[in-house]
Write an enzyme that holds these catalytic residues in place. Structure first.
Site, mmCIF file in Angstrom:
data_model
loop_
_atom_site.group_PDB
_atom_site.id
_atom_site.type_symbol
_atom_site.label_atom_id
_atom_site.label_comp_id
_atom_site.label_asym_id
_atom_site.label_seq_id
_atom_site.Cartn_x
_atom_site.Cartn_y
_atom_site.Cartn_z
ATOM 1 N N CYS A 111 0.492 -1.261 0.048
ATOM 2 C CA CYS A 111 -0.077 -0.163 0.111
ATOM 3 C C CYS A 111 0.893 1.090 0.038
ATOM 4 C CB CYS A 111 -1.041 0.111 1.104
ATOM 5 S SG CYS A 111 -2.210 1.138 1.250
ATOM 6 N N THR A 112 0.652 2.304 0.987
ATOM 7 C CA THR A 112 1.308 3.476 0.803
ATOM 8 C C THR A 112 2.906 3.292 1.594
ATOM 9 O OG1 THR A 112 0.464 4.046 2.835
ATOM 10 C CG2 THR A 112 -0.750 4.834 0.876
#
Length: 340
Positions: A111-112
């Protein structure tokens, strides 16, 4: 060789505001490998923070690490989860990633977490991906990174980045398949009730999720009808008639409310329907092409090559189950993982 095991270390980096599922999803994959192989040392997973102290996830869960990053020996896999890491970042964490993270056999983000790798300069001139909702921000902040917003995960050399949340499970399964073989990875996927076969180059979300849902009931009903009848006449004229609009008015309204032309939407729905049938049934390519509205196997082949870079028969060969019994089981019991 498939089925053979050796001891591998996995280090999961924790920090304040980390996304809990980005941590626990991959962790459960690696733990399941130990359970299903009967060897607790298959993967030895440790967690660490910059100073060795506990942190809270973005949802408030308190996590106590095994130790401090500076005290950890080089790991075979270093995993950097996503979370609230797009603002002020602890410079000590970036320093550790630059000096020690790169010594790992494989450095991966979920993800981030890609924002942390990029902030440390580790993704410059590399292909990478991240959660679709943050791709625009990522591209603006890190122009030196060759961002690809489409795939579930991307590997460039010894660094891999993945999309949102459950894509970390896909990436972890791919790592297990690389280490222990497809049969073990498939067993883990079935144990966790997820699909193994979601390839890294698959879109982060389906055409129905990528597109907007029309606000007006007639257009929204047409969207649902397309999904349920991919084999029907889905020309603009036919769909406009169902919505009681002129073809020209329908095409403009569909584009405005759904965010893409009707033809592109139909093409995406048919492609996804064909992929599901190829993955989960034993229907022949000709039968699949008719069931999904292509008419002929050649028309479906052109659509697959254009969108996926591979022909339907090759797609099925790569992502089919290992045996008919597994095909039946996965079709009836597995839950598809969908990135948020």
């Amino acid at each position: 060789m498939e089925g053979m095991t050796s001891r591998r270390t996995v280090l999961i980096v924790l920090y304040e505001g980390v996304q809990s599922l980005d941590v626990t999803g991959p962790l459960e994959v690696f733990h399941s490998a130990a359970v299903l192989t009967g060897d607790p040392g298959t993967y030895r997973v440790r967690t660490a923070t910059v100073d060795g102290g506990p942190v809270r996830t973005g949802s408030g869960l308190r996590l106590a690490p095994d130790g401090a990053l500076g005290d950890c020996a080089p790991a075979d896999i270093v995993l950097v989860p996503g979370g609230h890491c797009m603002g002020d970042v602890d410079p000590r964490l970036l320093d550790w990633l630059r000096s020690s993270g790169t010594r790992a056999g494989r450095l991966v983000s979920v993800c981030t977490g890609a924002f942390l790798l990029a902030a440390a300069g580790l993704l410059d001139d590399r292909r990478a991906t991240t959660h679709w909702a943050y791709c625009e921000d990522f591209a603006q902040r890190f122009p030196a990174v060759r961002l690809d917003p489409e795939p579930v995960f991307v590997r460039d050399g010894g660094i891999a980045t993945s999309a949102g949340v459950t894509a970390g499970i896909d990436l972890a399964l791919a790592l297990v398949e690389e280490d222990l073989g497809r049969r073990t990875a498939l067993s883990i996927a079935r144990y966790l009730v997820v699909f193994l076969r979601r390839p890294g180059n698959q879109r982060q979300f389906s055409i129905q999720l990528a597109a907007q849902t029309a606000g007006r009931p007639p257009l929204r009903d047409v969207q649902h009808w397309i999904a349920e009848h991919p084999d029907a006449d889905l020309s603009v004229e036919s769909l406009a008639s169902r919505a009681n609009l002129s073809p020209r008015h329908f095409a403009r309204a569909f584009q405005a409310e759904v965010g893409m032309p009707p033809g592109r939407y139909v093409e995406g729905v048919r492609l996804e329907a064909a992929r599901r049938l190829l993955e989960d049934t034993v229907q022949g390519v000709g039968e699949v092409s008719r069931a999904c509205g292509y008419g002929t196997p050649e028309a479906m082949r052109r659509a697959f090559v254009r969108a996926l870079g591979t022909a339907p028969a090759e797609y099925r060969r790569r992502f089919r189950p290992l045996s008919p019994s597994l095909s039946t089981t996965s079709t009836t019991t597995s839950l598809s993982t969908t990135t948020s």
